[in-house]
Design a protein around this motif. Structure first.
Motif, PDB file in Angstrom:
ATOM      1  N   UNK A  87       0.844  -1.199   0.000  1.00 58.11           N
ATOM      2  CA  UNK A  87       0.000   0.000   0.000  1.00 58.11           C
ATOM      3  C   UNK A  87       0.873   1.240   0.000  1.00 58.11           C
ATOM      4  N   UNK A  88       0.739   2.075  -1.047  1.00 60.32           N
ATOM      5  CA  UNK A  88       1.454   3.338  -1.110  1.00 60.32           C
ATOM      6  C   UNK A  88       0.586   4.462  -0.548  1.00 60.32           C
ATOM      7  N   UNK A  89       1.244   5.418   0.120  1.00 63.94           N
ATOM      8  CA  UNK A  89       0.528   6.538   0.733  1.00 63.94           C
ATOM      9  C   UNK A  89       0.985   7.901   0.207  1.00 63.94           C
ATOM     10  N   UNK A 119      -4.544  11.111   2.868  1.00 58.56           N
ATOM     11  CA  UNK A 119      -4.956  11.481   4.225  1.00 58.56           C
ATOM     12  C   UNK A 119      -6.100  10.569   4.632  1.00 58.56           C
ATOM     13  N   UNK A 120      -6.010   9.984   5.825  1.00 55.19           N
ATOM     14  CA  UNK A 120      -7.044   9.055   6.241  1.00 55.19           C
ATOM     15  C   UNK A 120      -7.006   7.826   5.364  1.00 55.19           C
ATOM     16  N   UNK A 121      -8.180   7.294   5.055  1.00 60.42           N
ATOM     17  CA  UNK A 121      -8.232   6.045   4.288  1.00 60.42           C
ATOM     18  C   UNK A 121      -8.478   6.240   2.803  1.00 60.42           C
ATOM     19  N   UNK A 159      -5.734  19.463  -6.496  1.00 59.66           N
ATOM     20  CA  UNK A 159      -6.955  18.684  -6.657  1.00 59.66           C
ATOM     21  C   UNK A 159      -7.071  17.723  -5.486  1.00 59.66           C
ATOM     22  N   UNK A 160      -8.248  17.649  -4.893  1.00 59.90           N
ATOM     23  CA  UNK A 160      -8.509  16.695  -3.821  1.00 59.90           C
ATOM     24  C   UNK A 160      -9.524  15.674  -4.310  1.00 59.90           C
ATOM     25  N   UNK A 161      -9.191  14.397  -4.169  1.00 56.19           N
ATOM     26  CA  UNK A 161     -10.022  13.323  -4.676  1.00 56.19           C
ATOM     27  C   UNK A 161     -10.313  12.316  -3.576  1.00 56.19           C
TER      28      UNK A 161
END
Length: 206
Positions: free
Chosen positions: A33-35, A110-112, A128-130
């Protein structure tokens, strides 16, 4: 806007085949899992008119791909952030760039499920926030995705790349995969905690 990219990439990754008129040239890292992903892309020269060139860094899950896409369809380069897959989301913000420009890009989770994407170059910026629900990004990709365009406009250069995962980078930082038969170099890989720092990635003409 980029409706075939993700599904074709999955097909090519699984079968290592090339569809007529379409070619992939990638450098890839896999982790559970990349963050976060960030770096500096040096904008390559434009290919000759005709066809459709896309150049992009991104992170991919089994449901879609989050990308900063350098799009040369119009005969000039435009770069913008977006996600193609499930859920279906509107494409994000971007701006025009020129060959030789350096674009700083970043994707941060951020978060999940909330990814913040930023781009900046020569005083231009876009954010951009997705909300990408249900996606675990397990592949980091640097891709030239070309439709009826030869890969003769490189090199494509990335510098100061950082890739962060939920697992120690020592487990995956030194292992790369790729699509396409072409010369590329990856230099300066350093694992520190969960972050892999890469001094440069160069994708040369095929």
């Amino acid at each position: 806007m980029f409706s075939l990219r993700f599904f074709t990439l999955l097909f090519c990754s699984a079968l290592f085949t090339i569809v007529s008129g379409q070619n992939w040239y990638t450098v890839e890292w896999d982790a559970p899992s990349f963050t976060a992903l960030s770096g500096d892309m040096v904008v390559p020269k434009l290919p000759q008119p005709g066809g459709t060139p896309y150049v992009w860094p991104g992170v991919q899950s089994g449901d879609g791909v989050l990308q900063a896409v350098l799009d040369g369809r119009s005969g000039t380069w435009w770069i913008g952030d977006g996600f193609f897959g499930t859920p279906s989301l509107p494409w994000g913000n971007g701006f025009n760039v020129n060959p030789g420009d350096t674009v700083h890009f970043s994707f941060t989770l951020s978060g999940s499920s909330t990814w913040t994407c930023t781009l900046s170059s020569n005083g231009k910026s876009a954010s951009t926030t997705l909300n990408i629900t249900g996606s675990t990004m397990n592949r980091a990709i640097f891709a030239a995705e070309l439709y009826d365009v030869p890969f003769n406009f490189g090199p494509i250069v990335y510098r100061n790349v950082q890739i962060t995962a939920t697992t120690p980078a020592s487990q995956w930082c030194g292992s790369t995969a790729h699509l396409g038969s072409y010369p590329f170099t990856v230099s300066g890989n350093t694992a520190s905690g969960n972050t892999c720092r890469i001094a440069s990635i160069t994708q040369n003409n095929a």
